[in-house]
Design a protein around this motif. Structure first.
Motif, PDB file in Angstrom:
ATOM      1  N   GLN A  30      -2.629   1.908   6.598  1.00  0.00           N
ATOM      2  CA  GLN A  30      -1.907   0.733   6.071  1.00  0.00           C
ATOM      3  C   GLN A  30      -1.881  -0.353   7.135  1.00  0.00           C
ATOM      4  OE1 GLN A  30       1.890   1.779   4.387  1.00  0.00           O
ATOM      5  NE2 GLN A  30       1.023   3.247   2.944  1.00  0.00           N
ATOM      6  N   GLU A  31      -1.226  -1.467   6.829  1.00  0.00           N
ATOM      7  CA  GLU A  31      -1.157  -2.591   7.773  1.00  0.00           C
ATOM      8  C   GLU A  31      -0.500  -2.212   9.090  1.00  0.00           C
ATOM      9  OE1 GLU A  31      -3.507  -4.256   5.954  1.00  0.00           O
ATOM     10  OE2 GLU A  31      -2.761  -5.576   7.533  1.00  0.00           O
ATOM     11  N   SER A  45      -5.210  -1.475   8.732  1.00  0.00           N
ATOM     12  CA  SER A  45      -6.279  -0.774   8.024  1.00  0.00           C
ATOM     13  C   SER A  45      -7.633  -1.470   8.134  1.00  0.00           C
ATOM     14  CB  SER A  45      -5.882  -0.636   6.547  1.00  0.00           C
ATOM     15  OG  SER A  45      -6.888   0.019   5.846  1.00  0.00           O
ATOM     16  N   THR A 106       3.881   8.698   1.603  1.00  0.00           N
ATOM     17  CA  THR A 106       3.898   7.506   0.752  1.00  0.00           C
ATOM     18  C   THR A 106       4.838   7.774  -0.424  1.00  0.00           C
ATOM     19  OG1 THR A 106       2.139   8.256  -0.714  1.00  0.00           O
ATOM     20  CG2 THR A 106       1.460   7.087   1.286  1.00  0.00           C
ATOM     21  N   TYR A 112      -0.263   8.779   4.513  1.00  0.00           N
ATOM     22  CA  TYR A 112      -1.202   7.862   5.154  1.00  0.00           C
ATOM     23  C   TYR A 112      -1.122   8.078   6.650  1.00  0.00           C
ATOM     24  CZ  TYR A 112       2.529   4.649   6.644  1.00  0.00           C
ATOM     25  OH  TYR A 112       3.637   4.089   7.244  1.00  0.00           O
TER      26      TYR A 112
END
Lengths: 123, 123
Positions: A30-31, A45, A106, A112
């Motif tokens: 993810q970010e 990501s 998540t 993740y």
């Protein structure tokens, strides 16, 4: 699901994706995700997948030797330490590596990669 | 303090304590701490230190090759990934190892080891 089974399933999924469709790894970050690859720090990501897809080889195969995991604390995360071999196509000898993942849950009941650190193990 | 500096300071303190006075490692673990040592799972400071002080060598020296760290999430923890050599007294060749620590802050502005995973890296 038993944490050890979960860690093993994640590791198998991660490396088979890496070895067959590196760009598909984007779904696993993810970010906020962080990768330190041989000392180089990368965040998010997109940047992480850019790094992994730009590594100087076309084909590779990971073979896993050990997988250890532990729960990482109240947030429900899981730490996974992997060691194994990395065979690059055209190279005579496989490289040895160690890699650490910190998986976070998540909302959809999956995981993740929040933290990721990769190191080659030189002889 | 800069996270990389904290990680480096912790690692130096951990291994110098290990190499000179293994039983005092108990200060660095709590009841919730987990160690996986070459696949064996141990929980709690007392059990962890019992394991480490019963390893089959009198003297050892850790030499650190790489230290990588990343913040582990909202709880303020820090992941530290170490690789290095372990020289046992009387042995001709050093062993290679990888080790992962998950450090959590204490109320006294220090850190303790919540997660510890140790693996030898065989040639």
């Amino acid at each position: 699901m038993d944490p050890d089974a979960l860690a093993k399933a994640f590791v198998e999924h991660y490396y088979s994706t890496f070895d067959t469709n590196r760009a598909g790894l984007a779904n696993l970050y993810q970010e906020s995700s962080m990768l330190t690859f041989e000392g180089q720090k990368i965040q998010g990501s997109q940047n992480i997948v850019n790094k992994l897809t730009s590594l100087p080889f076309q084909q590779c195969k990971h073979t896993i030797t050990t997988v250890d995991c532990q729960p990482s604390g109240p947030a429900g995360g899981m730490l996974v330490l992997v060691s194994g071999n990395l065979q690059l196509s055209g190279e005579q000898h496989a490289l040895k590596f160690s890699q650490m993942f910190h998986l976070m849950p998540t909302p959809q009941g999956s995981f993740y990669v929040y933290n990721h650190i990769f190191r080659l193990n030189y002889a | 303090m800069d996270p990389d500096a904290v990680a480096k300071a912790f690692v130096e303190h951990y291994y110098s304590t290990f190499d000179t006075n293994r039983s005092t490692l108990s200060n660095l673990y709590q009841d919730s701490s987990m160690l996986t040592f070459e696949g064996q799972k141990i929980q709690g400071s007392t059990n962890i230190v019992a394991k480490l002080t019963s390893l089959p060598f009198q003297q050892c020296k850790h030499s650190i090759t790489t230290v990588d760290c990343q913040p582990s999430g909202p709880s303020g923890g820090m992941l530290v990934f170490v690789s290095g050599n372990l020289q046992l007294a009387g042995e001709q060749h050093a062993l290679k190892f990888s080790q992962m620590f998950h450090l959590m802050p204490t109320t006294q502005s220090s850190f303790y080891v919540l997660n510890d995973i140790f693996r030898l890296n065989y040639a």
